[in-house]
Design an enzyme around this catalytic site. Structure first.
Site, PDB file in Angstrom:
ATOM      1  N   LEU A 219     -51.398  -1.567  32.520  1.00 16.14           N
ATOM      2  CA  LEU A 219     -50.574  -0.648  31.908  1.00 16.14           C
ATOM      3  C   LEU A 219     -51.408   0.312  32.407  1.00 16.14           C
ATOM      4  O   LEU A 219     -52.586   0.375  32.170  1.00 16.14           O
ATOM      5  CB  LEU A 219     -50.442  -0.917  30.797  1.00 16.14           C
ATOM      6  CG  LEU A 219     -49.198  -2.280  30.329  1.00 16.14           C
ATOM      7  CD1 LEU A 219     -49.503  -3.039  28.809  1.00 16.14           C
ATOM      8  CD2 LEU A 219     -47.735  -1.699  30.767  1.00 16.14           C
ATOM      9  N   PRO A 220     -51.335   1.644  31.831  1.00 19.77           N
ATOM     10  CA  PRO A 220     -51.346   2.680  31.749  1.00 19.77           C
ATOM     11  C   PRO A 220     -52.748   3.310  31.012  1.00 19.77           C
ATOM     12  O   PRO A 220     -53.999   3.390  31.797  1.00 19.77           O
ATOM     13  CB  PRO A 220     -50.772   4.376  31.701  1.00 19.77           C
ATOM     14  CG  PRO A 220     -49.441   3.937  31.493  1.00 19.77           C
ATOM     15  CD  PRO A 220     -49.154   2.272  30.910  1.00 19.77           C
TER      16      PRO A 220
ATOM     17  N   THR B 293     -56.815  -0.655  32.996  1.00 14.32           N
ATOM     18  CA  THR B 293     -58.327   0.593  33.196  1.00 14.32           C
ATOM     19  C   THR B 293     -58.181   1.374  31.713  1.00 14.32           C
ATOM     20  O   THR B 293     -57.566   2.301  31.373  1.00 14.32           O
ATOM     21  CB  THR B 293     -58.827   1.533  34.281  1.00 14.32           C
ATOM     22  OG1 THR B 293     -58.540   0.787  35.538  1.00 14.32           O
ATOM     23  CG2 THR B 293     -60.540   1.886  33.932  1.00 14.32           C
TER      24      THR B 293
ATOM     25  N   LYS C 162     -66.449  -1.628  35.757  1.00 11.33           N
ATOM     26  CA  LYS C 162     -65.330  -0.538  35.755  1.00 11.33           C
ATOM     27  C   LYS C 162     -65.812   0.851  35.698  1.00 11.33           C
ATOM     28  O   LYS C 162     -66.342   1.930  36.554  1.00 11.33           O
ATOM     29  CB  LYS C 162     -64.181  -0.426  35.474  1.00 11.33           C
ATOM     30  CG  LYS C 162     -62.867   0.032  35.369  1.00 11.33           C
ATOM     31  CD  LYS C 162     -62.693   0.391  36.626  1.00 11.33           C
ATOM     32  CE  LYS C 162     -61.352   1.339  37.326  1.00 11.33           C
ATOM     33  NZ  LYS C 162     -60.946   1.258  38.215  1.00 11.33           N
TER      34      LYS C 162
ATOM     35  N   LYS D  33     -60.135   9.906  34.833  1.00 17.05           N
ATOM     36  CA  LYS D  33     -59.778   9.063  33.283  1.00 17.05           C
ATOM     37  C   LYS D  33     -60.493   8.346  33.493  1.00 17.05           C
ATOM     38  O   LYS D  33     -61.772   7.966  32.211  1.00 17.05           O
ATOM     39  CB  LYS D  33     -58.563   8.405  33.935  1.00 17.05           C
ATOM     40  CG  LYS D  33     -58.402   7.215  32.503  1.00 17.05           C
ATOM     41  CD  LYS D  33     -56.870   6.225  33.213  1.00 17.05           C
ATOM     42  CE  LYS D  33     -57.001   5.310  31.849  1.00 17.05           C
ATOM     43  NZ  LYS D  33     -55.838   4.300  32.743  1.00 17.05           N
TER      44      LYS D  33
HETATM   45  P1  NAD Z   1     -48.284   3.493  36.732  1.00 18.66           P
HETATM   46  O1  NAD Z   1     -48.212   4.618  36.023  1.00 18.66           O
HETATM   47  O2  NAD Z   1     -48.192   3.766  38.198  1.00 18.66           O
HETATM   48  O3  NAD Z   1     -47.760   2.141  36.044  1.00 18.66           O
HETATM   49  C1  NAD Z   1     -47.855   2.507  34.819  1.00 18.66           C
HETATM   50  C2  NAD Z   1     -46.300   0.852  34.411  1.00 18.66           C
HETATM   51  O4  NAD Z   1     -46.571   1.197  33.178  1.00 18.66           O
HETATM   52  C3  NAD Z   1     -45.356   2.278  34.994  1.00 18.66           C
HETATM   53  O5  NAD Z   1     -44.512   1.525  35.540  1.00 18.66           O
HETATM   54  C4  NAD Z   1     -45.838   1.995  33.287  1.00 18.66           C
HETATM   55  O6  NAD Z   1     -43.615   2.322  33.056  1.00 18.66           O
HETATM   56  C5  NAD Z   1     -45.571   0.857  32.595  1.00 18.66           C
HETATM   57  N1  NAD Z   1     -45.157   0.991  30.947  1.00 18.66           N
HETATM   58  C6  NAD Z   1     -45.451   1.263  30.197  1.00 18.66           C
HETATM   59  N2  NAD Z   1     -45.729   1.061  29.043  1.00 18.66           N
HETATM   60  C7  NAD Z   1     -45.035   0.118  28.826  1.00 18.66           C
HETATM   61  C8  NAD Z   1     -44.101  -1.088  28.350  1.00 18.66           C
HETATM   62  N3  NAD Z   1     -44.503  -0.392  26.690  1.00 18.66           N
HETATM   63  N4  NAD Z   1     -43.708  -1.679  28.382  1.00 18.66           N
HETATM   64  C9  NAD Z   1     -43.605  -2.176  29.931  1.00 18.66           C
HETATM   65  N5  NAD Z   1     -44.009  -1.376  30.647  1.00 18.66           N
HETATM   66  C10 NAD Z   1     -45.129  -0.259  30.371  1.00 18.66           C
HETATM   67  O7  NAD Z   1     -49.945   3.471  36.652  1.00 18.66           O
HETATM   68  P2  NAD Z   1     -50.880   2.684  37.792  1.00 18.66           P
HETATM   69  O8  NAD Z   1     -51.578   3.842  38.585  1.00 18.66           O
HETATM   70  O9  NAD Z   1     -49.998   1.756  38.493  1.00 18.66           O
HETATM   71  O10 NAD Z   1     -52.475   2.720  37.184  1.00 18.66           O
HETATM   72  C11 NAD Z   1     -52.188   1.111  35.672  1.00 18.66           C
HETATM   73  C12 NAD Z   1     -53.610   0.825  35.678  1.00 18.66           C
HETATM   74  O11 NAD Z   1     -54.590   0.508  36.199  1.00 18.66           O
HETATM   75  C13 NAD Z   1     -54.788   2.103  35.082  1.00 18.66           C
HETATM   76  O12 NAD Z   1     -55.216   1.080  33.917  1.00 18.66           O
HETATM   77  C14 NAD Z   1     -55.383   2.942  36.241  1.00 18.66           C
HETATM   78  O13 NAD Z   1     -56.262   3.858  34.971  1.00 18.66           O
HETATM   79  C15 NAD Z   1     -55.560   1.324  37.087  1.00 18.66           C
HETATM   80  N6  NAD Z   1     -55.828   1.813  38.336  1.00 18.66           N
HETATM   81  C16 NAD Z   1     -55.543   2.643  38.485  1.00 18.66           C
HETATM   82  C17 NAD Z   1     -55.730   2.597  40.127  1.00 18.66           C
HETATM   83  C18 NAD Z   1     -54.740   3.626  41.287  1.00 18.66           C
HETATM   84  O14 NAD Z   1     -55.372   3.925  42.162  1.00 18.66           O
HETATM   85  N7  NAD Z   1     -53.284   4.078  41.046  1.00 18.66           N
HETATM   86  C19 NAD Z   1     -56.693   2.279  40.373  1.00 18.66           C
HETATM   87  C20 NAD Z   1     -57.419   1.595  39.651  1.00 18.66           C
HETATM   88  C21 NAD Z   1     -57.181   0.723  38.735  1.00 18.66           C
END
Ligand code: NAD
Length: 295
Positions: free
Chosen positions: A64-65, A95, A170, A245
């Site tokens: 999740l975000p 994260t 992390k 972030k």
């Molecule tokens: P993203 O925004 O693409 O995906 C998050 C998903 O969570 C969305 O599809 C959203 O609809 C869903 N969501 C939010 N609230 C919800 C709820 N109540 N019920 C169900 N679904 C819900 O984000 P991402 O890029 O996939 O990143 C996710 C996590 O991974 C973050 O914490 C980010 O910091 C971490 N991360 C991302 C990357 C990257 O390169 N994108 C790398 C390492 C870590």
């Protein structure tokens, strides 16, 4: 084994797909219907709600975000803790801030559930390729139970200690990365301004004491490392917005712990300038443009 997967965004979508491909019986849910449709195409069952997704799961994985989403999805009445079956294991790979991670693990534990925080290093390509690095906080027994699931989504799985320590590893790592990328950008800019070309400086410094991953694997100056985002006008990669972030999470944790992080504070301020300039969609190594005065 039945897995309930919550959060099918850029990272969670391909991670859930890899679990389905590995033979787990995965039910997946997200607020976005399109994201759930893609997961179903990738072999997952459709989860109509968080409660329906977790009610039968042996293992729940969330991606999740931010901390607020994780607190809500786990602790509210519609959420994981209230609706999971007894004995289920929870893995949160988002994260998030250390306090939220520890609070949610405590809330789970009070209701008898084992939980680990397992944030990842590696971006969307590593999520798709099943080659993420997981940094896991939690009790040893919970870590051992989580490992066979994490191994289907990642290549390196580290136990970092007690609950929340995955998040600590992390943010400390990413603070270091964010700082070395700025330092490397400054050094290349200085060398070039004084008449030393980027390739020659790279050849010398990459085998001398200024060497770092930011230089040898991800050089912010175009040229020396062909695969680096600097050679495609800083298209990510790892966006400056995501680095910012993590920098903010590191500063928040540092203030609470009274840990001096003066360079981390400066680095956060510089990535925030990329945000103010509307350029935080660039790769974080695009901080080189800021240093050069090109933003
Ligand atoms: P993203 O925004 O693409 O995906 C998050 C998903 O969570 C969305 O599809 C959203 O609809 C869903 N969501 C939010 N609230 C919800 C709820 N109540 N019920 C169900 N679904 C819900 O984000 P991402 O890029 O996939 O990143 C996710 C996590 O991974 C973050 O914490 C980010 O910091 C971490 N991360 C991302 C990357 C990257 O390169 N994108 C790398 C390492 C870590």
């Amino acid at each position: 084994m039945k897995v309930g997967f919550i959060g099918l965004g850029n990272m969670g979508g391909p991670m859930a797909a890899n679990l389905a491909k590995a033979g787990f019986d995965v039910t997946a849910t997200d607020l976005s219907i399109g994201a759930v449709d893609r997961a179903v195409e990738a072999g997952c069952r459709r989860g109509e709600s968080v409660a329906a997704t977790v009610s039968d799961a042996d293992v729940v994985v969330s991606m999740l975000p931010a901390g607020a989403h994780v607190r809500s999805v786990y602790t509210e009445s519609y959420g994981v803790i209230a609706n999971a079956k007894a004995g289920a294991l929870f893995i949160d790979s988002s994260t998030i801030d250390v306090d939220s991670a520890r609070d949610v693990v405590s809330a789970a534990s009070e209701k008898g559930f084992a939980m680990v925080d397992a944030p990842v290093s590696g971006g969307v390509a590593a999520a798709a390729g099943g080659s993420l690095t997981f940094m896991v906080g939690g009790e040893a027994g919970a870590f051992e139970r989580a490992k066979p699931v994490l191994e289907k989504m990642g290549r390196n799985i580290f136990h970092a200690g007690a609950a929340g320590n995955g998040q600590v590893a992390k943010i400390a790592n990413n603070m270091l990365l964010g700082i070395t990328m700025i330092a490397t950008s400054e050094a290349f800019n200085l060398a070039e301004k004084l008449g030393l070309d980027a390739q020659t400086f790279f050849d010398i410094s990459s085998t001398a004491s200024g060497q770092s991953w930011s230089m040898t694997s991800y050089c912010p100056a175009p040229g020396p490392v062909p695969g680096a985002p600097s050679n495609r006008d800083y298209q990510p990669g790892f966006a400056a917005a995501m680095m910012l972030k993590d920098m903010r999470l590191a500063q928040e944790a540092a203030h609470k712990a009274k840990a001096a992080t003066p360079l981390g504070a400066q680095a956060e301020a510089l990535y925030a300038l990329m945000e103010s300039a509307g350029k935080d969609d660039l790769d974080f190594s695009g901080v080189m443009k800021l240093i050069r005065g090109d933003l």
